[in-house]
Write an enzyme that holds these catalytic residues in place. Structure first.
Site, short mmCIF file in Angstrom:
data_model
loop_
_atom_site.label_atom_id
_atom_site.label_comp_id
_atom_site.label_asym_id
_atom_site.label_seq_id
_atom_site.Cartn_x
_atom_site.Cartn_y
_atom_site.Cartn_z
N GLY A 41 0.80 -1.22 0.00
CA GLY A 41 0.00 0.00 0.00
C GLY A 41 0.83 1.27 0.00
O GLY A 41 2.03 1.27 -0.32
N ILE A 181 3.13 15.26 6.97
CA ILE A 181 3.93 15.07 5.75
C ILE A 181 4.80 16.29 5.50
O ILE A 181 6.00 16.18 5.24
CB ILE A 181 3.01 14.79 4.54
N HIS A 444 17.88 3.59 34.84
CA HIS A 444 18.62 4.85 34.83
C HIS A 444 20.00 4.62 34.20
O HIS A 444 20.65 3.63 34.54
CB HIS A 444 18.79 5.36 36.26
P1 FAD Z 1 -3.14 2.12 1.78
O1 FAD Z 1 -1.84 1.88 2.41
O2 FAD Z 1 -3.34 3.40 1.03
O3 FAD Z 1 -3.39 0.89 0.81
C1 FAD Z 1 -4.47 0.81 -0.04
C2 FAD Z 1 -4.08 0.02 -1.26
O4 FAD Z 1 -5.26 -0.26 -2.00
C3 FAD Z 1 -3.15 0.76 -2.21
O5 FAD Z 1 -1.99 0.02 -2.43
C4 FAD Z 1 -3.96 0.91 -3.49
O6 FAD Z 1 -3.17 0.75 -4.65
C5 FAD Z 1 -4.95 -0.22 -3.37
N1 FAD Z 1 -6.21 0.00 -4.08
C6 FAD Z 1 -7.03 1.07 -4.03
N2 FAD Z 1 -8.13 0.86 -4.78
C7 FAD Z 1 -7.99 -0.38 -5.31
C8 FAD Z 1 -8.80 -1.17 -6.17
N3 FAD Z 1 -9.99 -0.75 -6.58
N4 FAD Z 1 -8.34 -2.39 -6.51
C9 FAD Z 1 -7.14 -2.84 -6.08
N5 FAD Z 1 -6.34 -2.14 -5.26
C10 FAD Z 1 -6.77 -0.93 -4.88
N6 FAD Z 1 1.33 6.23 8.80
C11 FAD Z 1 1.92 5.82 9.93
O7 FAD Z 1 1.27 5.18 10.77
N7 FAD Z 1 3.25 6.09 10.19
C12 FAD Z 1 4.00 6.79 9.30
O8 FAD Z 1 5.18 7.03 9.56
C13 FAD Z 1 3.40 7.24 8.11
N8 FAD Z 1 4.11 7.94 7.20
C14 FAD Z 1 3.52 8.32 6.04
C15 FAD Z 1 4.27 9.04 5.12
C16 FAD Z 1 3.71 9.46 3.93
C17 FAD Z 1 4.55 10.23 2.95
C18 FAD Z 1 2.36 9.12 3.64
C19 FAD Z 1 1.74 9.53 2.33
C20 FAD Z 1 1.59 8.41 4.54
C21 FAD Z 1 2.17 8.01 5.75
N9 FAD Z 1 1.43 7.31 6.70
C22 FAD Z 1 2.03 6.93 7.88
C23 FAD Z 1 0.02 6.96 6.50
C24 FAD Z 1 -0.11 5.49 6.06
O9 FAD Z 1 0.63 5.31 4.87
C25 FAD Z 1 -1.56 5.14 5.85
O10 FAD Z 1 -2.31 5.47 7.00
C26 FAD Z 1 -1.70 3.65 5.58
O11 FAD Z 1 -0.97 3.29 4.44
C27 FAD Z 1 -3.18 3.29 5.39
O12 FAD Z 1 -3.28 1.93 5.12
P2 FAD Z 1 -4.51 1.37 4.24
O13 FAD Z 1 -4.29 -0.09 4.16
O14 FAD Z 1 -5.78 1.87 4.76
O15 FAD Z 1 -4.35 2.04 2.80
P1 NAD Z 2 -2.41 16.69 7.62
O1 NAD Z 2 -3.87 16.66 7.73
O2 NAD Z 2 -1.56 16.11 8.70
O3 NAD Z 2 -1.91 18.19 7.45
C1 NAD Z 2 -2.36 19.01 6.41
C2 NAD Z 2 -2.09 20.45 6.78
O4 NAD Z 2 -2.37 21.26 5.66
C3 NAD Z 2 -2.96 20.96 7.92
O5 NAD Z 2 -2.15 21.61 8.84
C4 NAD Z 2 -3.93 21.90 7.24
O6 NAD Z 2 -4.37 22.95 8.07
C5 NAD Z 2 -3.09 22.40 6.10
N1 NAD Z 2 -3.84 22.89 4.95
C6 NAD Z 2 -4.98 22.39 4.41
N2 NAD Z 2 -5.33 23.12 3.33
C7 NAD Z 2 -4.39 24.07 3.18
C8 NAD Z 2 -4.18 25.10 2.23
N3 NAD Z 2 -5.03 25.28 1.20
N4 NAD Z 2 -3.11 25.91 2.37
C9 NAD Z 2 -2.23 25.72 3.41
N5 NAD Z 2 -2.38 24.76 4.34
C10 NAD Z 2 -3.44 23.93 4.21
O7 NAD Z 2 -2.09 16.01 6.22
P2 NAD Z 2 -0.73 15.53 5.57
O8 NAD Z 2 0.44 16.13 6.23
O9 NAD Z 2 -0.94 15.72 4.11
O10 NAD Z 2 -0.76 13.99 5.91
C11 NAD Z 2 -1.86 13.17 5.48
C12 NAD Z 2 -2.05 12.01 6.39
O11 NAD Z 2 -0.95 11.12 6.33
C13 NAD Z 2 -2.19 12.45 7.83
O12 NAD Z 2 -3.49 12.18 8.25
C14 NAD Z 2 -1.21 11.66 8.61
O13 NAD Z 2 -1.81 10.99 9.67
C15 NAD Z 2 -0.65 10.65 7.62
N6 NAD Z 2 0.82 10.64 7.82
C16 NAD Z 2 1.29 10.16 9.01
C17 NAD Z 2 2.63 10.19 9.26
C18 NAD Z 2 3.13 9.68 10.56
O14 NAD Z 2 2.41 8.99 11.24
N7 NAD Z 2 4.36 9.99 10.96
C19 NAD Z 2 3.51 10.71 8.33
C20 NAD Z 2 3.00 11.21 7.15
C21 NAD Z 2 1.63 11.15 6.91
#
Ligand code: FAD
Ligand code: NAD
Length: 465
Positions: A41, A181, A444
């Site tokens: 994913g 992000i 500690h």
């Molecule tokens: P996804 O991981 O999005 O998986 C869904 C999958 O479904 C995808 O591979 C997609 O291709 C597939 N799919 C969709 N529609 C179809 C279809 N119709 N048929 C077949 N396949 C399909 N979360 C954390 O907890 N810790 C982190 O450090 C963290 N870092 C992140 C950093 C970034 C840059 C981003 C973008 C996200 C991060 N997240 C993090 C969030 C995390 O990636 C998501 O919360 C997590 O992947 C959600 O899992 P999911 O299984 O719901 O969906």
């Molecule tokens: P986010 O919801 O964390 O932050 C988006 C930010 O953009 C908010 O502060 C919001 O106020 C701002 N924003 C929205 N519209 C705007 C605009 N038009 N102009 C300026 N600012 C605006 O979303 P994200 O950072 O894109 O991350 C998406 C999801 O991915 C999050 O829900 C997060 O949980 C997940 N994620 C998790 C991790 C982690 O767990 N370490 C890392 C990366 C992503």
């Protein structure tokens, strides 16, 4: 006659693949459908894993140039090999996605490549096949929310996906959105040499986190050299040959603030993510979604019998471990077993340096709810291990509910707090009071002693501050 599966999972991310593993372990005949080339994913392919690989490597790169000196380590000739940094990131992704494929085989889960579409509550069409099934789990995840008028090309105007694979360090990077992000990937590129300006619509970073943590974290990031334009919106991006010009306006009408512009080389749009449901056939079978497209569920069940939904495409924090919890719980329920997710205790970590970690209620939420609570705090400047390591930014904040005497929230900034938050999760699952943690012997010198001291602080008996 076509074979019938017990469960067909659409989406191979942390929600889907964990549901598949558990279903396989429980003896359910299971298939998982994924449209990407690799399982895992968003998280494994373009999310958690590649971002952490770059955060780790870029932190060491910066440490070698800045923090090593104070420890008596002289280094010269530190140089960035960006292609190698990207390769080691890709190797981590490749190894882990292959690991997921192996786990599917091990647990007798059939992997079907292609885009799944629900034809009826017991039929899923994919790649010219129709899979008959007793249950469907929708685990289709999320995708970046687009910013109207700003077109992503994944080269100069990028989403998180493009920001994980830039071919060179931009001289000037604008990050739209001060969420997780924006701050994680903004930190990566700042450490590698970019001038980073973060433009945030609201008046704070990490909205949703405890506001005291947000304010302290903003100060730390500014000290590291990240620039911020808060309460500001981007109303357009003009592409010129050598640069991009962002048009900025105050988020709310404010006579004291003027419109302005910002010239940069790369723009990262990180304003949130939205659920993926297009083309799935939800309307045809009547699965209810909210106005933002999130699938409505109760304990993982949608309103259509036999159709379940988990992870980012449903309500709740968009986190891999939340998706995983829901996947396992739903697989258990399908097998007729107990399955439960405690949504109140999903930890959240921002993997910057220092890290931010949080679990449970924020002080702001308790105030708004009119709940009586007590707070204990402890700064890392007073923790012996943090001082020894010269890593004293941040603090721990423990919040206890006055009526129940239970810890209801823990919020921390500090090096290593992402690894520490699990202890508080366990304590809170066991309904611990601050005194329970305060009376638990901690080794500690460790950073985790700061949590114990903050817990002591709830009842006013901090030893070390
Ligand atoms: P996804 O991981 O999005 O998986 C869904 C999958 O479904 C995808 O591979 C997609 O291709 C597939 N799919 C969709 N529609 C179809 C279809 N119709 N048929 C077949 N396949 C399909 N979360 C954390 O907890 N810790 C982190 O450090 C963290 N870092 C992140 C950093 C970034 C840059 C981003 C973008 C996200 C991060 N997240 C993090 C969030 C995390 O990636 C998501 O919360 C997590 O992947 C959600 O899992 P999911 O299984 O719901 O969906
Ligand atoms: P986010 O919801 O964390 O932050 C988006 C930010 O953009 C908010 O502060 C919001 O106020 C701002 N924003 C929205 N519209 C705007 C605009 N038009 N102009 C300026 N600012 C605006 O979303 P994200 O950072 O894109 O991350 C998406 C999801 O991915 C999050 O829900 C997060 O949980 C997940 N994620 C998790 C991790 C982690 O767990 N370490 C890392 C990366 C992503």
């Amino acid at each position: 006659m076509a074979e019938t599966f017990d469960v067909v999972i659409i989406g191979g991310g942390p929600g889907g693949y964990n549901a598949a593993i558990r279903a396989g372990q429980l003896g359910l005949k299971t298939a998982i459908i994924e449209s990407r080339a690799a399982l895992g994913g968003t998280c494994l392919n373009v999310g958690c894993i590649p971002s952490k690989a770059l955060l780790h490597a870029s932190d060491l790169y910066e440490a070698a140039q800045t923090r090593f000196k104070a420890l008596g380590i002289q280094v010269s000739g530190v140089a960035l090999d960006l292609p190698q940094m990207m390769r080691q990131k890709d190797e981590a992704v490749d190894g882990l996605t292959k690991g997921v494929a192996f786990l599917m085989k091990k647990n007798k889960v059939e992997v079907v490549s292609g885009r799944g579409r629900i034809a009826s509550p017991d039929k899923v069409e994919v790649a010219g096949r129709t899979l008959e099934t007793r249950n469907i789990i929708i685990a289709t995840g999320s995708e970046p929310t687009p910013l109207p008028g700003v077109e992503i090309d994944e080269e100069r105007i990028v989403s998180s996906t493009g920001a994980l694979s830039l071919k060179q360090v931009p001289k000037r990077l604008a990050v739209i959105g001060a969420g997780v992000i924006g701050l994680e990937l903004g930190s990566v590129w700042r450490r590698l040499g970019a001038e980073v300006t973060v433009i945030e619509f609201l008046d704070r970073v990490l909205p949703g986190m405890d506001s005291e943590i947000s304010a302290a974290f903003l100060r730390i990031l500014k000290k590291q050299g990240m620039r911020f334009e808060l309460s500001t919106k981007v109303v357009g991006v003009e592409k010129a040959a050598g640069s991009l010009k962002l048009a900025l306006e105050p988020a709310a009408k404010d006579a004291t603030k003027a419109s302005s512009s910002l010239d940069v080389d790369v723009v990262l749009v990180a304003i949130g993510r939205r659920p993926v449901a297009a083309g799935l056939g939800l309307d045809a079978i009547g699965v209810k979604t909210d106005p933002r497209g999130f699938i409505e569920t109760t304990d993982g069940k949608t309103n259509v019998e036999g159709v379940w939904a988990i992870g980012d495409c449903t309500h709740g924090p968009m986190l891999a471990h939340k998706a995983e919890e829901e996947g396992i719980a739903v697989a258990q329920r399908i097998a007729g077993l107990w399955g439960h997710v405690n949504h109140a205790l999903v930890p959240s970590v921002v993997y910057t340096t220092p890290e931010v970690a949080s679990i449970g209620a924020t002080e702001d939420e308790l105030k708004a709810a009119g709940r009586a609570y007590k707070v204990g705090k402890f700064p890392f400047t007073a923790n012996s291990r943090a001082r020894t390591n010269h890593e004293t930014d941040g603090f721990v904040k423990v919040i206890e509910d006055e009526a129940s005497k239970r810890i209801v929230g823990v919020h921390m900034i500090g090096v290593g707090v992402g690894e520490m938050i699990g202890e508080m999760g366990v304590a809170m699952e066991f309904a611990a009071s601050a005194e329970d943690v305060a009376r638990t012997c901690h080794a500690h010198p460790t950073l985790s002693e700061a949590m114990r001291e903050a817990a002591k602080g709830v009842d006013g008996w901090v030893m070390q501050a």
